[in-house]
Design a protein around this motif. Structure first.
Motif, PDB file in Angstrom:
ATOM      1  N   ASN A 204       0.824  -1.220   0.000  1.00  0.00           N
ATOM      2  CA  ASN A 204       0.000   0.000   0.000  1.00  0.00           C
ATOM      3  C   ASN A 204       0.857   1.268   0.000  1.00  0.00           C
ATOM      4  O   ASN A 204       0.416   2.323   0.454  1.00  0.00           O
ATOM      5  N   ALA A 205       2.071   1.175  -0.531  1.00  0.00           N
ATOM      6  CA  ALA A 205       2.974   2.330  -0.526  1.00  0.00           C
ATOM      7  C   ALA A 205       2.395   3.509  -1.298  1.00  0.00           C
ATOM      8  O   ALA A 205       2.600   4.670  -0.914  1.00  0.00           O
ATOM      9  N   THR A 206       1.669   3.239  -2.382  1.00  0.00           N
ATOM     10  CA  THR A 206       1.101   4.334  -3.167  1.00  0.00           C
ATOM     11  C   THR A 206       0.042   5.081  -2.370  1.00  0.00           C
ATOM     12  O   THR A 206      -0.014   6.317  -2.379  1.00  0.00           O
ATOM     13  N   GLU A 207      -0.813   4.341  -1.664  1.00  0.00           N
ATOM     14  CA  GLU A 207      -1.843   4.983  -0.836  1.00  0.00           C
ATOM     15  C   GLU A 207      -1.208   5.837   0.255  1.00  0.00           C
ATOM     16  O   GLU A 207      -1.657   6.951   0.528  1.00  0.00           O
ATOM     17  N   HIS A 208      -0.147   5.331   0.864  1.00  0.00           N
ATOM     18  CA  HIS A 208       0.528   6.109   1.909  1.00  0.00           C
ATOM     19  C   HIS A 208       1.172   7.363   1.328  1.00  0.00           C
ATOM     20  O   HIS A 208       1.169   8.419   1.970  1.00  0.00           O
ATOM     21  N   MET A 209       1.750   7.242   0.122  1.00  0.00           N
ATOM     22  CA  MET A 209       2.325   8.424  -0.511  1.00  0.00           C
ATOM     23  C   MET A 209       1.249   9.476  -0.748  1.00  0.00           C
ATOM     24  O   MET A 209       1.464  10.675  -0.507  1.00  0.00           O
TER      25      MET A 209
END
Length: 214
Positions: A204-209
């Motif tokens: 979920n790195a994109t959501e956190h970004m």
């Protein structure tokens, strides 16, 4: 065929132009053409008939990492990385002027779109030269590339000196690679390398970004 607005048309530059063009049909073009503010669309493709030029995009869409030439080896095979800044110069210095010679363009309404490695390029431009475009669109960006290199670029992003640019982030099926056997014909070592790369950042790195940048 449409009378341009006083300041010129907005323009969208789409990477992987051959692939992007294949996804746009006549009905969508008619819908865009009849919109209140129709855009000019510039499809940027490598000079061949490939839907995706994997080797060329692996170089053109990825930034140079610290560590010299050896550090520019892509996670897959013999592909090279590190050409993003030169590719951005090509867009700004050669491609954009040609587009602007074909149609009146509003340089204050310029968008850049890319998918996967193209999304890496979009984010790199946003973090390093935020004034180059005012709309950035990254679809399923490969944040695992370079073991999370784009997360490090985000942490040291350059501040925008003008109006804050707008960023659109989409996520698809870009999470951790599946653990089942590789497809027929795929090098198991390459598949394992990709699995390790994808595991270098959370799924979920994109959501956190998006949460941080918001």
């Amino acid at each position: 065929k449409t009378t341009p607005p006083a300041g010129g048309f907005p323009v969208a530059y789409l990477l992987d132009g051959n692939s992007a063009l294949m996804e746009i049909d006549a009905a969508l073009l008619v819908q865009l053409a009849t919109a209140p503010h129709p855009p000019v669309i510039a499809f940027i493709a490598h000079d061949n008939d490939l839907r995706i030029d994997a080797d060329a995009r692996a170089f053109d869409y990825t930034p140079c990492r610290p560590g010299g030439e050896e550090a520019q080896r892509d996670v897959l095979g013999e592909r090279r990385n590190g050409g993003a800044d030169a590719f951005l110069d090509l867009i700004e210095q050669r491609i954009a002027p040609q587009v602007e010679a074909l149609a009146p363009i509003d340089r204050n309404q310029r968008a850049l779109w890319g998918h996967s490695y193209g999304g890496v390029f979009v984010l790199h431009v946003l973090f390093k030269r935020p004034g180059a475009f005012n709309v950035y669109a990254a679809a399923d960006p490969s944040l695992w590339w370079g073991e999370g290199h784009m997360l490090r670029e985000e942490a040291t992003a350059a501040a925008s000196t003008g109006s804050a640019p707008r960023l659109y982030l989409w996520t698809g099926e870009g999470g951790s690679a599946p653990s089942h056997a590789p497809p027929p014909g795929r090098d198991p070592a390459a598949v394992a390398a990709m699995q390790r790369a994808r595991a270098s950042v959370p799924a979920n790195a994109t959501e956190h970004m998006a949460q941080r940048l918001r």
